[in-house]
Scaffold this active site. Structure first.
Site, PDB file in Angstrom:
ATOM      1  N   HIS A 258      -0.156  -2.774  13.030  1.00 52.96           N
ATOM      2  CA  HIS A 258       0.760  -3.910  13.142  1.00 52.96           C
ATOM      3  C   HIS A 258       0.501  -4.933  12.033  1.00 52.96           C
ATOM      4  O   HIS A 258       1.446  -5.439  11.395  1.00 52.96           O
ATOM      5  CB  HIS A 258       0.591  -4.560  14.514  1.00 52.96           C
ATOM      6  N   LEU A 260      -0.843  -4.400   9.145  1.00 53.48           N
ATOM      7  CA  LEU A 260      -0.480  -3.882   7.827  1.00 53.48           C
ATOM      8  C   LEU A 260       1.024  -3.824   7.634  1.00 53.48           C
ATOM      9  O   LEU A 260       1.525  -4.075   6.532  1.00 53.48           O
ATOM     10  CB  LEU A 260      -1.088  -2.492   7.630  1.00 53.48           C
ATOM     11  N   TYR A 373       4.565  24.373  -1.429  1.00 58.39           N
ATOM     12  CA  TYR A 373       3.802  24.727  -2.613  1.00 58.39           C
ATOM     13  C   TYR A 373       3.970  26.187  -3.033  1.00 58.39           C
ATOM     14  O   TYR A 373       3.369  26.601  -4.028  1.00 58.39           O
ATOM     15  CB  TYR A 373       2.310  24.442  -2.374  1.00 58.39           C
ATOM     16  N   THR A 426       0.384  12.400   1.439  1.00 57.76           N
ATOM     17  CA  THR A 426      -0.698  11.432   1.577  1.00 57.76           C
ATOM     18  C   THR A 426      -2.076  12.072   1.647  1.00 57.76           C
ATOM     19  O   THR A 426      -3.084  11.367   1.646  1.00 57.76           O
ATOM     20  CB  THR A 426      -0.491  10.619   2.871  1.00 57.76           C
ATOM     21  N   LEU A 430      -3.184  18.339   6.438  1.00 56.00           N
ATOM     22  CA  LEU A 430      -4.130  19.366   6.862  1.00 56.00           C
ATOM     23  C   LEU A 430      -5.240  18.778   7.734  1.00 56.00           C
ATOM     24  O   LEU A 430      -5.770  19.471   8.607  1.00 56.00           O
ATOM     25  CB  LEU A 430      -4.732  20.076   5.641  1.00 56.00           C
TER      26      LEU A 430
END
Length: 464
Positions: A258, A260, A373, A426, A430
């Site tokens: 919140h 941030l 990928y 980000t 994984l």
């Protein structure tokens, strides 16, 4: 944590169980050694009530025949049970002279002369009368008596219907006695072990639930013996402490999110106002791109937090063929839109205990990563081996250097070559997948694919 308090209590309980077991075995051996001493066929003292009754009958007989001088007449009446205090069919009197010679021999079929002579021969002290069982006749004596002015000894024979015959056989055969004692004690020991093991089984099941990610206190653990009540109480306190810790962690991350997102929202509003006033510029575009990336990162952090805390969600048993159908269908469509091919072998039969949304989201994350990928091809294979389902997702992309394979599941880790900030996300996808799979008691690892790219292998236990 309360967990360290549990083990000493359980160790103390098992010590008590062993003590009870050896004490029971001691009682079994003691019973085998002492029971033969209760055999009525062994010579033993006369009980006080019976002795008093014998003295009373002796005195009545002596007084009743005191006026008769013919001893043979007295003996005849005694043989025919004609005397005060007689119990016809139950009690017999036998008279011997001071030298032990029988003057009223037995005439009943259940009383042998040899048995009576044997008893008279071993009972030579009238001051210490005793008793002994012969067949169905219990002999007791001697007591001194005066008849027709002469001294004699009187013996009492009582019909004896106990103990039952099988008990006498046990006394005669020690191995049968041991078997009988074991038959009696074994059910008791089995019941005792069952009663003591129930709290242990409840504690074991509770530990298995915690291992599966279900952090719920169980009031049933606080029942049973004192050691297990204390252990169960400590276990529940540990679960509640874990729940409180997870709740505080979730609350902290929510507050951080919140805090941030509020300045981030104001930043994007300011960027939009500047864009409207000044028009497009590379600097404003850069600010917008970084703000979007920051917002995406915050969202992924919250998702990672939720996967760590979602272990309390109720789990369900799902068939493999139904669990991943929709996800694989959507992934195949996504691959086609990118001009790539996603091939999947037939899902094997079997079920898995899982949180469906969490597990499917983890596998989908890996599959979408492979599609993103890959160059042209993504293969998904599934097989069952040793009670586990093994999923392999591989692509024909550039892959990951061998030395970095073990690091790609770390949060925010990014491969130094192809997967940079311009081509990747980000660095949390994984990490989120690994966390979810570990919550299902599974494992995940990365290796080089036979197609030339990356292969991710997921192993999950099947439900029993």
């Amino acid at each position: 944590m309360a967990l360290p308090k549990i083990m000493p209590k359980i160790t103390s309980l098992y010590g008590r169980i062993f003590a009870i077991f050896w004490f029971t075995m001691f009682l079994v051996v003691l019973a085998m050694l002492t029971l033969p001493h209760f055999d009525p066929r062994k010579t033993r003292d006369i009980e006080a009530p019976r002795y008093e009754r014998m003295v009373e009958v002796r005195d009545l007989v002596q007084e009743h025949f005191s006026h008769i001088l013919n001893v043979q007449t007295i003996f005849a009446r005694i043989e025919n049970n004609v005397y005060p205090g007689s119990e016809k069919g139950k009690q017999r009197l036998f008279i011997t002279d001071p030298d032990g010679n029988m003057v009223t021999p037995p005439r009943r079929p259940d009383m042998s002369y040899r048995s009576l002579r044997n008893f008279v021969s071993i009972m030579d002290n009238p001051k210490a009368p005793q008793q002994k069982l012969y067949g169905k006749m219990l002999l007791a004596g001697p007591l001194p008596i005066t008849l027709a002015g002469k001294d004699y000894f009187i013996y009492f024979g009582t019909r004896w219907n106990e103990p039952p015959l099988f008990l006498l056989q046990l006394f005669d055969h020690p191995f049968r006695l041991m078997l009988a004692v074991m038959l009696v004690s074994t059910p008791l020991l089995l019941w005792l072990s069952w009663a003591l093991s129930q709290p242990a089984r409840r504690l074991e099941k509770a530990a298995q639930r915690v291992a599966q990610g279900v952090f719920e206190p169980d009031p049933e653990l606080e029942k049973g013996t004192s050691e297990f009540r204390q252990a169960g109480k400590s276990f529940n306190q540990m679960v509640e402490a874990v729940n409180l810790m997870m709740y505080r962690q979730q609350r902290l991350l929510s507050d951080i999110s919140h805090e941030l997102r509020s300045p981030l929202t104001r930043l994007r509003m300011a960027q939009a106002l500047a864009w409207r006033r000044l028009g497009e510029s590379s600097d404003l575009t850069r600010i917008d791109t970084e703000a979007q990336r920051l917002e995406q990162m915050i969202g992924k952090l919250l998702e990672l937090s939720r996967t760590q805390l979602d272990s309390q969600i109720k789990r369900e048993t799902k068939a493999l063929s139904h669990l991943f159908d929709t996800m694989l269908s959507d992934s195949r469509f996504e691959a086609e839109q990118c001009g790539k091919v996603l091939s999947v072998n037939v899902m094997p039969s079997g079920s898995i205990l899982c949180q469906p949304v969490l597990l499917v989201s983890a596998i989908e994350n890996i599959v979408r990563n492979a599609i993103h990928y890959s160059a042209h091809q993504v293969n998904i294979t599934a097989m069952i081996q040793s009670g586990e389902v093994i999923l392999k997702i591989e692509d024909d992309g550039q892959g990951v250097p061998e030395e970095e394979l073990a690091s790609i599941f770390r949060p925010f880790y990014r491969v130094s070559t192809a997967r940079d900030r311009h081509s990747g996300g980000t660095g949390l996808g994984l990490a989120i997948a690994e966390n979810a799979i570990q919550q299902h008691q599974g494992s995940i690892e990365a290796s080089s694919s036979s197609l030339g790219g990356l292969q991710v292998t997921v192993i999950l236990p099947l439900s029993v």
